[in-house]
Every structure is written in C-alpha cells, then in structure tokens.
Design an enzyme around this catalytic site. Structure first.
Site, PDB file in Angstrom:
ATOM      1  N   THR A  95       0.867  -1.174   0.000  1.00 57.83           N
ATOM      2  CA  THR A  95       0.000   0.000   0.000  1.00 57.83           C
ATOM      3  C   THR A  95       0.904   1.223   0.000  1.00 57.83           C
ATOM      4  OG1 THR A  95      -1.840  -1.008   1.145  1.00 57.83           O
ATOM      5  CG2 THR A  95      -1.517   1.333   1.562  1.00 57.83           C
ATOM      6  N   ARG A 123     -15.311  -5.601   0.064  1.00 55.41           N
ATOM      7  CA  ARG A 123     -14.651  -5.251   1.335  1.00 55.41           C
ATOM      8  C   ARG A 123     -13.948  -3.901   1.202  1.00 55.41           C
ATOM      9  NH1 ARG A 123      -9.010  -4.132   2.725  1.00 55.41           N
ATOM     10  NH2 ARG A 123      -8.669  -4.778   4.863  1.00 55.41           N
ATOM     11  N   VAL A 124     -14.106  -3.060   2.174  1.00 58.43           N
ATOM     12  CA  VAL A 124     -13.404  -1.774   2.196  1.00 58.43           C
ATOM     13  C   VAL A 124     -12.488  -1.767   3.409  1.00 58.43           C
ATOM     14  CG1 VAL A 124     -13.680   0.725   2.425  1.00 58.43           C
ATOM     15  CG2 VAL A 124     -15.298  -0.588   1.034  1.00 58.43           C
ATOM     16  N   THR A 169      -0.469   1.549   6.821  1.00 63.34           N
ATOM     17  CA  THR A 169      -0.535   0.332   6.022  1.00 63.34           C
ATOM     18  C   THR A 169      -0.579  -0.874   6.936  1.00 63.34           C
ATOM     19  OG1 THR A 169       0.492  -0.964   4.260  1.00 63.34           O
ATOM     20  CG2 THR A 169       1.977   0.133   5.794  1.00 63.34           C
ATOM     21  N   GLY A 170      -1.272  -1.910   6.500  1.00 67.11           N
ATOM     22  CA  GLY A 170      -1.351  -3.127   7.306  1.00 67.11           C
ATOM     23  C   GLY A 170      -2.755  -3.700   7.250  1.00 67.11           C
ATOM     24  N   THR A 171      -3.088  -4.498   8.233  1.00 64.52           N
ATOM     25  CA  THR A 171      -4.394  -5.154   8.270  1.00 64.52           C
ATOM     26  C   THR A 171      -5.465  -4.100   8.562  1.00 64.52           C
ATOM     27  OG1 THR A 171      -3.292  -7.118   9.085  1.00 64.52           O
ATOM     28  CG2 THR A 171      -5.686  -7.040   9.320  1.00 64.52           C
TER      29      THR A 171
END
Ligand code: ASP
Length: 239
Positions: free
Chosen positions: A134, A162-163, A185-187
């Site tokens: 990302t 999914r957002v 950035t990440g989950t």
C-alpha cells in the site's frame, strides 16, 4: 514540489500518483486482487489546513485513485464515494479512466492463485503478509500546511466489496495542521477498529506525546506489533 515552495497537497498527490503507476506497489496498476480476480481500489487524501478530505472505495476504472480522492474533496460537497456511484462521479470529475484489466499484473495473479489454494477457496481472513505495498505520503510545506494521502488495492483475496482503512479518514489517513499528517498500512480491519490515524493525532494533541512516542504507542499498544505500520510528519517536521 516541496523544494519549489509548492503545497503539501500537490506533493502528496504527485508522490502517490507515481507509486500508483508503478506496478511494484499495491496501489493503482499492480494492486492486489480480490478473490474474484478483480481489482477494487481504495484511496483518500486530507488537507490539514482545512480538514477537508476526499476518498474513493472499490474503484474499478479510475487510473489514479488519489486524484479521484482529491477531486472529490475539492469539487463535491461529499467525502467518500463507492461502487457504481463512484464510477459515475469519476466520469463527472473527468479523471483518467482505464479498463479494469489495466490494473492486473501476472505477479498479482500468481499471488492470488497461491492464496486461494492455501484457503482451499474457503472464506478465511486475508493474509497480511501478501498485502504490504500500500502506498502513502505525508508532507509539510514551507507554509506550515500538512497533507496526507493513502492508496491501496487492499488485501490479497479480500472478499469483493470489502473496504479497508485506506479510504477511511481517521483510520488509514489523517492530517491536521494542529498536530500531524499520517498514512497507514497493514491489516485494515485493525486500523479501523482502533481509529489508528486519528488516535495518533489525539495522543500528540491531548496527551502531549512526541510523534515518535505516539507512533510507538499506536503500533504496539493499540495495534498488535505485526498489524502494520505508518508514516507521519508533525508540524515541527519530525518524521
Ligand atoms: N491497509 C490496507 C487495507 O487493509 C492494506 C495494506 O495496507 O496493505 O486495505
């Protein structure tokens, strides 16, 4: 842009656009794929001077989602557009469009195939290890204005529709001249639950933490250590 005395917003848009155009990153061309094999792109941008912001979610034909986000901010009374409505607004805003296939690269196709095999095609959580890439940018200009932007394809094998956190102001992106600019950035689900970007700003604003301390607190006390990371700049240019 910044060296020329330009605006942080222009710098953020330019930086993120170049990363969206580079297929190495999980944004724009080369973004990760949903489990349906499609690209659904999310992005947001925020102006720390005015707290104006714009975003798009689930974009399928917008070449540069960050530019879409900026035009939403500047040319509509709203903040976030998604799905079919977003495609219509993209036409009205006159942003560059591409066929959905433009975004899809062989590397991402292989990554999806691998992930789908691992999942046995079953519903399971998307794998964070396959998603990093990302892109984000934060900037402070010579006028003291802070801006932040984030752009992503989301997570490999995410469910269509999914957002994540990237287009959600306060979760994956936030800017406020009073505190800082941040891009995460990440989950995404974890960043949303913890309102991570706004939490960082709040720790600086209300608890008086340094940017460094606040970032460590968000990443290790609010989030789990492997949930992801962030980039940030505060009003004194600490990074
Ligand atoms: N945060 C993004 C999302 O959850 C993914 C990422 O940063 O890699 O959509």
């Amino acid at each position: 842009v910044l060296a020329g005395g330009g605006a942080s917003l222009d710098a953020v848009e330019a930086a993120v656009r170049s990363l969206e155009d580079d297929e190495l990153f999980n944004a724009g061309r080369g973004a990760v794929l949903t489990r349906a094999g499609t690209c659904e792109l999310d992005a947001s941008i925020m102006d720390g001077r005015t707290l104006k912001c714009g975003a798009g979610a689930g974009l399928r034909t917008v070449r540069n989602p960050i530019t879409f986000a900026r035009r939403v901010m500047e040319q509509t009374p709203h903040i976030l557009f998604t799905g079919e409505g977003a495609e219509t607004v993209a036409t009205q805003l006159g942003v560059d469009r591409v066929e959905p296939a433009y975004f899809i690269t062989p590397r991402r196709r292989e990554q999806l195939d691998k992930r789908m095999r691992e999942l046995g095609l079953a519903a399971a959580s998307p794998d964070a290890s396959l998603t990093r890439g990302t892109v984000g940018c934060v900037a402070l200009d010579v006028h003291g204005n802070i801006a932040a932007g984030t752009s992503t394809g989301g997570m490999t094998a995410k469910m269509p529709g999914r957002v994540g956190d990237s287009p959600l102001i306060g979760a994956g992106c936030y800017a406020n001249n009073a505190t800082l600019g941040v891009s995460c950035t990440g989950t995404g689900e974890q960043f949303i639950r913890n309102a991570a970007a706004h939490e960082l700003s709040s720790l600086v604003r209300y608890r008086g933490l340094s940017l460094d301390r606040a970032a460590r607190t968000v990443l290790t006390e609010r989030l789990d250590i492997d949930d992801g990371g962030l980039i940030a700049v505060d009003r004194e240019a600490n990074i």
